[in-house]
Design an enzyme around this catalytic site. Structure first.
Site, PDB file in Angstrom:
ATOM      1  N   ARG A   2      94.813 -41.674 139.640  1.00 27.91           N
ATOM      2  CA  ARG A   2      93.791 -42.172 138.892  1.00 27.91           C
ATOM      3  C   ARG A   2      94.077 -42.394 137.378  1.00 27.91           C
ATOM      4  NH1 ARG A   2      90.225 -37.870 136.117  1.00 27.91           N
ATOM      5  NH2 ARG A   2      88.343 -38.803 135.345  1.00 27.91           N
ATOM      6  N   HIS A  26      92.875 -46.097 135.975  1.00 30.51           N
ATOM      7  CA  HIS A  26      92.100 -46.114 134.652  1.00 30.51           C
ATOM      8  C   HIS A  26      92.717 -46.695 133.550  1.00 30.51           C
ATOM      9  CE1 HIS A  26      88.562 -43.269 135.719  1.00 30.51           C
ATOM     10  NE2 HIS A  26      88.960 -43.906 136.724  1.00 30.51           N
ATOM     11  N   TRP A  47      87.114 -35.376 149.387  1.00 31.06           N
ATOM     12  CA  TRP A  47      86.519 -36.360 150.316  1.00 31.06           C
ATOM     13  C   TRP A  47      86.971 -36.029 151.792  1.00 31.06           C
ATOM     14  CZ3 TRP A  47      88.137 -37.887 145.305  1.00 31.06           C
ATOM     15  CH2 TRP A  47      87.254 -38.803 144.502  1.00 31.06           C
TER      16      TRP A  47
HETATM   17 FE1  DDH Z   1      87.846 -42.570 141.796  1.00 32.64          FE
HETATM   18  N1  DDH Z   1      87.092 -41.130 140.978  1.00 32.64           N
HETATM   19  N2  DDH Z   1      86.470 -44.167 141.562  1.00 32.64           N
HETATM   20  N3  DDH Z   1      89.089 -44.357 142.420  1.00 32.64           N
HETATM   21  N4  DDH Z   1      89.522 -41.516 141.907  1.00 32.64           N
HETATM   22  C1  DDH Z   1      87.247 -40.059 140.999  1.00 32.64           C
HETATM   23  C2  DDH Z   1      88.706 -39.380 141.644  1.00 32.64           C
HETATM   24  C3  DDH Z   1      89.519 -40.261 142.113  1.00 32.64           C
HETATM   25  C4  DDH Z   1      85.084 -43.909 141.259  1.00 32.64           C
HETATM   26  C5  DDH Z   1      85.001 -42.490 140.629  1.00 32.64           C
HETATM   27  C6  DDH Z   1      85.625 -41.272 140.647  1.00 32.64           C
HETATM   28  C7  DDH Z   1      88.801 -45.614 142.552  1.00 32.64           C
HETATM   29  C8  DDH Z   1      87.381 -46.259 142.389  1.00 32.64           C
HETATM   30  C9  DDH Z   1      86.242 -45.398 141.754  1.00 32.64           C
HETATM   31  C10 DDH Z   1      90.718 -42.237 142.452  1.00 32.64           C
HETATM   32  C11 DDH Z   1      91.387 -43.267 142.626  1.00 32.64           C
HETATM   33  C12 DDH Z   1      90.420 -44.461 142.686  1.00 32.64           C
HETATM   34  C13 DDH Z   1      86.204 -39.241 140.491  1.00 32.64           C
HETATM   35  C14 DDH Z   1      86.159 -37.587 140.118  1.00 32.64           C
HETATM   36  C15 DDH Z   1      85.228 -39.992 140.204  1.00 32.64           C
HETATM   37  C16 DDH Z   1      83.979 -39.769 139.694  1.00 32.64           C
HETATM   38  C17 DDH Z   1      86.975 -37.243 138.983  1.00 32.64           C
HETATM   39  C18 DDH Z   1      87.214 -36.007 138.688  1.00 32.64           C
HETATM   40  O1  DDH Z   1      86.113 -35.294 138.619  1.00 32.64           O
HETATM   41  O2  DDH Z   1      88.527 -35.433 138.543  1.00 32.64           O
HETATM   42  C19 DDH Z   1      84.263 -44.837 141.259  1.00 32.64           C
HETATM   43  C20 DDH Z   1      82.699 -44.653 140.901  1.00 32.64           C
HETATM   44  C21 DDH Z   1      84.821 -45.584 141.886  1.00 32.64           C
HETATM   45  C22 DDH Z   1      84.558 -47.250 142.108  1.00 32.64           C
HETATM   46  O3  DDH Z   1      83.136 -47.415 141.960  1.00 32.64           O
HETATM   47  C23 DDH Z   1      84.828 -47.980 143.286  1.00 32.64           C
HETATM   48  C24 DDH Z   1      89.720 -46.435 142.578  1.00 32.64           C
HETATM   49  C25 DDH Z   1      89.777 -48.109 142.723  1.00 32.64           C
HETATM   50  C26 DDH Z   1      91.141 -45.887 142.653  1.00 32.64           C
HETATM   51  C27 DDH Z   1      92.436 -46.137 142.900  1.00 32.64           C
HETATM   52  O4  DDH Z   1      93.359 -45.538 142.503  1.00 32.64           O
HETATM   53  C28 DDH Z   1      92.851 -47.573 143.279  1.00 32.64           C
HETATM   54  C29 DDH Z   1      91.662 -40.608 142.843  1.00 32.64           C
HETATM   55  C30 DDH Z   1      93.203 -40.905 143.410  1.00 32.64           C
HETATM   56  C31 DDH Z   1      90.765 -39.717 142.296  1.00 32.64           C
HETATM   57  C32 DDH Z   1      91.126 -38.113 142.570  1.00 32.64           C
HETATM   58  C33 DDH Z   1      91.715 -37.531 141.053  1.00 32.64           C
HETATM   59  C34 DDH Z   1      92.074 -36.436 141.214  1.00 32.64           C
HETATM   60  O5  DDH Z   1      92.405 -35.452 140.169  1.00 32.64           O
HETATM   61  O6  DDH Z   1      92.283 -35.532 142.317  1.00 32.64           O
END
Ligand code: DDH
Length: 285
Positions: free
Chosen positions: A43, A47, A186
Site C-alpha cells: 500500500r 500511494h 477481503w
Molecule cells: Fe487499496 N485500499 N485501494 N489498493 N490497498 C486499502 C488497503 C489496501 C482503495 C482503498 C483502500 C489499490 C486500489 C484501491 C492495497 C493495495 C492497493 C484500504 C484500507 C482502502 C480504504 C486501508 C486501511 O484501513 O488500512 C481504493 C478506493 C482503490 C481503488 O479505487 C482502486 C491498488 C491499485 C493497490 C495496489 O497495491 C496496486 C493494499 C495491499 C491494502 C491493504 C493494506 C494493509 O495494511 O493491509
C-alpha cells in the site's frame, strides 16, 4: 578509490539484491496484523506512486514526497507511517538508496514474497523536499464508484484493463478502523497474493454492513469478508466486470497483467538514469 566514490552517483553504490533480501526479512511478524508487513508495504509503494498526473507530469514515486507532511498526513495515507517506520533501519543500513527506490522496492518484495508474479524494477529515483508534496485528493476515494475510479486512474495514464488488474492487490491485507475507517480483510488468506479478490467478488452476495461506520459491504454468508463501495464498481460496471471474470477464471492472466501494470505504476513520472539496470529479483526460496 575516493576519486571514484565522489563521482559515482549514489544510486550506483547500492546493493539492490541485498536491500531486497533485507526487506524480505522484515515481512514476517506474528504480532502484527495477519502476520506480515507485506500488505502495508504494498500500500505504501502504491500511494507513493499513485499521485502521478500525466498532464502536469507531477507526483509519482520519484521525489518520494509521501514521507513529508502534509502529504504523509493526507487522509488516504493514514497508517502508512507503520510501513515507513519498519523500513527506516534499512535507509540507515543502505544510506545511498533513495526513499523513492526503497519504498517502491518494498512493494515489489511484498508482491513476490507473498507468492505473486515477478515485477520488473529499476533504481534511480531522486528524493525531493516537502515543498514538492502533491496536493490532497489524488488517490481514490473508497466511498465512490466506477466514474471516480476511472477519473483517478486515467489521470495516471492507465486504461480499464490495467485498473482492473491493479485492484486485484486487494487480495492482500485488510482495512483498519483506525486508518481508513473501514473494517476487515477481503478474503481468508490476506497474506497470500492470489486472484481471490475477483473470485470473492463474483462468488459472494455482498450486502451492506450493519454498523455505525462508513458504508461498506460484507459477504452475506459468513459476514467475515469485506468490499469497499469502490471495489463493488468492478462487479457492477460491465467493462470492468469483463476483466474481473477473466482474472477470476485465469490466475496466470491476472499475474501477467498485474506485473505489467504494477511495474508501470512504480515508474510513473520517474526519469531514470540512462544506464539504470532493469532488475528481476529472485524470491528468497
Ligand atoms: Fe487499496 N485500499 N485501494 N489498493 N490497498 C486499502 C488497503 C489496501 C482503495 C482503498 C483502500 C489499490 C486500489 C484501491 C492495497 C493495495 C492497493 C484500504 C484500507 C482502502 C480504504 C486501508 C486501511 O484501513 O488500512 C481504493 C478506493 C482503490 C481503488 O479505487 C482502486 C491498488 C491499485 C493497490 C495496489 O497495491 C496496486 C493494499 C495491499 C491494502 C491493504 C493494506 C494493509 O495494511 O493491509
Amino acid at each position: 578509490s575516493k576519486q571514484q566514490d565522489s563521482t559515482t552517483p549514489s544510486w550506483k553504490k547500492v546493493d539492490y539484491a541485498g536491500v531486497y533480501k533485507d526487506i524480505a526479512a522484515l515481512l514476517e511478524d506474528e504480532n502484527y496484523d495477519d502476520g506480515s508487513y507485506g500488505p502495508v508495504f504494498l500500500r505504501l509503494a502504491w500511494h507513493a506512486s499513485g499521485t502521478y498526473d500525466c498532464k502536469s507530469h507531477t507526483g509519482g514515486s520519484s521525489g518520494c514526497t509521501i514521507r513529508h507532511a502534509p502529504e504523509s498526513e493526507h487522509d488516504a495515507n493514514a497508517g502508512l507511517e507503520v510501513a515507513r517506520r519498519r523500513l527506516e533501519p534499512l535507509k540507515k543500513k543502505h544510506p545511498n538508496i533513495s526513499y523513492g527506490d526503497l519504498y517502491t522496492l518494498a512493494g515489489v518484495v511484498a508482491v513476490q514474497e507473498l507468492g505473486g508474479p515477478t515485477v520488473k524494477w529499476r533504481p534511480g529515483r531522486v528524493d525531493k523536499q516537502a515543498v514538492e508534496c502533491t496536493p490532497d485528493g489524488r488517490l481514490p476515494d473508497a466511498a465512490q464508484g466506477a466514474d471516480h475510479v476511472r477519473d483517478i486512474f486515467y489521470r495516471m495514464g492507465f486504461g480499464d484493463q490495467e485498473i482492473a488488474a491493479l485492484v486485484g492487490a486487494h487480495a492482500l491485507g485488510r482495512c483498519h478502523t483506525d486508518r481508513s475507517g473501514y473494517d476487515g480483510p477481503w478474503n481468508a488468506s490476506p497474506t497470500a497474493f492470489t486472484n481471490f479478490f475477483y473470485t470473492e467478488l463474483l462468488d459472494n452476495t455482498w450486502v451492506p454492513k450493519k454498523w455505525t461506520g462508513p458504508m461498506q459491504f460484507v459477504d452475506k454468508q459468513s459476514g467475515a469478508f469485506m468490499m469497499l463501495p469502490a471495489d463493488m464498481a468492478f462487479k457492477t460496471d460491465p467493462r470492468f466486470r469483463a476483466y474481473v471474470e477473466r482474472y477470476a477464471r485465469d490466475q496466470d492472466a491476472f499475474f501477467a497483467d498485474f506485473a505489467n501494470a504494477f511495474a508501470k505504476l512504480l515508474e510513473l513520472g520517474v526519469s531514470f538514469p540512462e544506464d539504470a539496470p532493469l532488475y528481476r529479483f529472485k524470491t528468497l526460496d
